[in-house]
Design a protein around this motif. Structure first.
Motif, PDB file in Angstrom:
ATOM      1  N   PRO A  78       0.825  -1.220   0.000  1.00 35.48           N
ATOM      2  CA  PRO A  78       0.000   0.000   0.000  1.00 35.48           C
ATOM      3  C   PRO A  78       0.857   1.266   0.000  1.00 35.48           C
ATOM      4  N   GLY A  79       0.500   2.206  -0.848  1.00 36.53           N
ATOM      5  CA  GLY A  79       1.200   3.487  -0.931  1.00 36.53           C
ATOM      6  C   GLY A  79       2.516   3.443  -1.684  1.00 36.53           C
ATOM      7  N   GLN A  80       2.918   2.278  -2.129  1.00 35.38           N
ATOM      8  CA  GLN A  80       4.178   2.142  -2.857  1.00 35.38           C
ATOM      9  C   GLN A  80       3.990   2.571  -4.302  1.00 35.38           C
ATOM     10  N   GLY A  81       4.896   3.355  -4.816  1.00 36.17           N
ATOM     11  CA  GLY A  81       4.862   3.737  -6.223  1.00 36.17           C
ATOM     12  C   GLY A  81       5.393   2.611  -7.089  1.00 36.17           C
ATOM     13  N   TYR A  82       4.856   2.509  -8.271  1.00 39.42           N
ATOM     14  CA  TYR A  82       5.339   1.502  -9.220  1.00 39.42           C
ATOM     15  C   TYR A  82       4.997   1.947 -10.629  1.00 39.42           C
ATOM     16  N   THR A  83       5.723   1.398 -11.596  1.00 38.50           N
ATOM     17  CA  THR A  83       5.512   1.781 -12.986  1.00 38.50           C
ATOM     18  C   THR A  83       4.222   1.155 -13.506  1.00 38.50           C
ATOM     19  N   MET A  84       3.646   1.777 -14.502  1.00 38.28           N
ATOM     20  CA  MET A  84       2.392   1.298 -15.086  1.00 38.28           C
ATOM     21  C   MET A  84       2.634   0.617 -16.430  1.00 38.28           C
ATOM     22  N   ASP A  85       3.885   0.349 -16.767  1.00 32.79           N
ATOM     23  CA  ASP A  85       4.161  -0.334 -18.027  1.00 32.79           C
ATOM     24  C   ASP A  85       3.615  -1.756 -17.964  1.00 32.79           C
ATOM     25  N   TYR A  86       3.106  -2.225 -19.072  1.00 39.71           N
ATOM     26  CA  TYR A  86       2.502  -3.548 -19.113  1.00 39.71           C
ATOM     27  C   TYR A  86       3.523  -4.572 -19.571  1.00 39.71           C
ATOM     28  N   ARG A  87       3.716  -5.598 -18.776  1.00 40.20           N
ATOM     29  CA  ARG A  87       4.625  -6.699 -19.110  1.00 40.20           C
ATOM     30  C   ARG A  87       3.845  -7.994 -18.924  1.00 40.20           C
ATOM     31  N   PRO A  88       3.517  -8.675 -20.008  1.00 39.26           N
ATOM     32  CA  PRO A  88       2.706  -9.887 -19.886  1.00 39.26           C
ATOM     33  C   PRO A  88       3.402 -11.015 -19.140  1.00 39.26           C
ATOM     34  N   ASP A  89       4.704 -10.908 -18.954  1.00 39.34           N
ATOM     35  CA  ASP A  89       5.455 -11.961 -18.263  1.00 39.34           C
ATOM     36  C   ASP A  89       5.699 -11.653 -16.786  1.00 39.34           C
ATOM     37  N   ARG A  90       5.056 -10.577 -16.260  1.00 41.17           N
ATOM     38  CA  ARG A  90       5.294 -10.174 -14.870  1.00 41.17           C
ATOM     39  C   ARG A  90       4.039 -10.412 -14.023  1.00 41.17           C
ATOM     40  N   LEU A  91       4.237 -11.012 -12.866  1.00 42.08           N
ATOM     41  CA  LEU A  91       3.178 -11.231 -11.898  1.00 42.08           C
ATOM     42  C   LEU A  91       3.263 -10.147 -10.834  1.00 42.08           C
ATOM     43  N   ASN A  92       2.154  -9.493 -10.547  1.00 45.58           N
ATOM     44  CA  ASN A  92       2.084  -8.483  -9.496  1.00 45.58           C
ATOM     45  C   ASN A  92       1.339  -9.069  -8.307  1.00 45.58           C
ATOM     46  N   LEU A  93       1.973  -9.051  -7.153  1.00 42.80           N
ATOM     47  CA  LEU A  93       1.338  -9.492  -5.917  1.00 42.80           C
ATOM     48  C   LEU A  93       0.989  -8.246  -5.106  1.00 42.80           C
ATOM     49  N   HIS A  94      -0.291  -8.042  -4.847  1.00 44.33           N
ATOM     50  CA  HIS A  94      -0.767  -6.862  -4.112  1.00 44.33           C
ATOM     51  C   HIS A  94      -0.999  -7.241  -2.651  1.00 44.33           C
ATOM     52  N   LEU A  95      -0.339  -6.507  -1.748  1.00 43.66           N
ATOM     53  CA  LEU A  95      -0.456  -6.768  -0.320  1.00 43.66           C
ATOM     54  C   LEU A  95      -1.257  -5.669   0.356  1.00 43.66           C
ATOM     55  N   ASP A  96      -1.886  -6.002   1.491  1.00 40.43           N
ATOM     56  CA  ASP A  96      -2.560  -4.972   2.280  1.00 40.43           C
ATOM     57  C   ASP A  96      -1.592  -4.423   3.322  1.00 40.43           C
ATOM     58  N   GLU A  97      -2.069  -3.526   4.180  1.00 42.97           N
ATOM     59  CA  GLU A  97      -1.204  -2.883   5.176  1.00 42.97           C
ATOM     60  C   GLU A  97      -0.682  -3.863   6.234  1.00 42.97           C
ATOM     61  N   HIS A  98      -1.260  -5.064   6.307  1.00 41.67           N
ATOM     62  CA  HIS A  98      -0.805  -6.078   7.256  1.00 41.67           C
ATOM     63  C   HIS A  98       0.113  -7.113   6.601  1.00 41.67           C
ATOM     64  N   GLY A  99       0.423  -6.925   5.311  1.00 43.44           N
ATOM     65  CA  GLY A  99       1.306  -7.847   4.621  1.00 43.44           C
ATOM     66  C   GLY A  99       0.606  -9.093   4.111  1.00 43.44           C
ATOM     67  N   ARG A 100      -0.711  -9.039   3.989  1.00 46.83           N
ATOM     68  CA  ARG A 100      -1.467 -10.169   3.452  1.00 46.83           C
ATOM     69  C   ARG A 100      -1.724  -9.967   1.957  1.00 46.83           C
ATOM     70  N   LEU A 101      -1.720 -11.059   1.245  1.00 44.81           N
ATOM     71  CA  LEU A 101      -1.993 -11.008  -0.187  1.00 44.81           C
ATOM     72  C   LEU A 101      -3.471 -10.724  -0.414  1.00 44.81           C
ATOM     73  N   VAL A 102      -3.763  -9.634  -1.115  1.00 50.18           N
ATOM     74  CA  VAL A 102      -5.160  -9.281  -1.395  1.00 50.18           C
ATOM     75  C   VAL A 102      -5.511  -9.463  -2.862  1.00 50.18           C
ATOM     76  N   GLY A 103      -4.510  -9.715  -3.688  1.00 48.17           N
ATOM     77  CA  GLY A 103      -4.783  -9.935  -5.107  1.00 48.17           C
ATOM     78  C   GLY A 103      -3.509 -10.131  -5.898  1.00 48.17           C
ATOM     79  N   ALA A 104      -3.686 -10.697  -7.063  1.00 50.32           N
ATOM     80  CA  ALA A 104      -2.565 -10.914  -7.980  1.00 50.32           C
ATOM     81  C   ALA A 104      -3.068 -10.663  -9.388  1.00 50.32           C
ATOM     82  N   ASP A 105      -2.217 -10.043 -10.193  1.00 54.50           N
ATOM     83  CA  ASP A 105      -2.540  -9.851 -11.605  1.00 54.50           C
ATOM     84  C   ASP A 105      -1.252  -9.849 -12.404  1.00 54.50           C
ATOM     85  N   CYS A 106      -1.400  -9.912 -13.696  1.00 56.74           N
ATOM     86  CA  CYS A 106      -0.242  -9.900 -14.584  1.00 56.74           C
ATOM     87  C   CYS A 106      -0.128  -8.542 -15.230  1.00 56.74           C
ATOM     88  N   GLY A 107       1.075  -8.154 -15.528  1.00 59.44           N
ATOM     89  CA  GLY A 107       1.260  -6.892 -16.225  1.00 59.44           C
ATOM     90  C   GLY A 107       2.406  -6.089 -15.775  1.00 59.44           C
TER      91      GLY A 107
END
Length: 107
Positions: A78-107
């Motif tokens: 949360p609150g971390q900056g990151y690039t918005m470039d799309y990479r079909p070979d990259r997995l994004n793991l989204h964490l909440d403020e407690h360090g729990r995985l709340v979602g995953a997507d590719c790009g």
């Protein structure tokens, strides 16, 4: 010379100087290359659906990459900056403020 004639010659000279000048606008950028068959399915974030709600640990990165088929993994907090470039070979793991995985997507 009359004032009207002088003004007319001046305006005509200015206009003729503009008419022949080439445009200096840059050419439009070429479109991105189409995705190849190899790019399709390079990352399967749905393979991690059962991980939602788990506490994230660094050791999960390797397993997530293997399970999803991604080339690389990016962990986004949360609150971390990151690039918005799309990479079909990259997995994004989204964490909440407690360090729990709340979602995953590719790009």
């Amino acid at each position: 010379m009359h004032r009207g004639t002088t003004l007319g010659i001046l305006v005509a000279g200015l206009l003729s100087g503009c008419a022949g000048s080439p445009s200096h606008e840059p050419a439009p950028a070429p479109p991105p290359p189409p995705m190849s068959q190899a790019d399709e399915g390079a990352c399967d974030a749905d393979a991690l659906a059962d991980w939602t709600g788990r506490d994230y640990r660094d050791a999960m990165t390797t397993r997530a990459r293997e399970r999803s088929g991604a080339e690389r993994v990016r962990v986004i907090r949360p609150g971390q900056g990151y690039t918005m470039d799309y990479r079909p070979d990259r997995l994004n793991l989204h964490l909440d403020e407690h360090g729990r995985l709340v979602g995953a997507d590719c790009g």
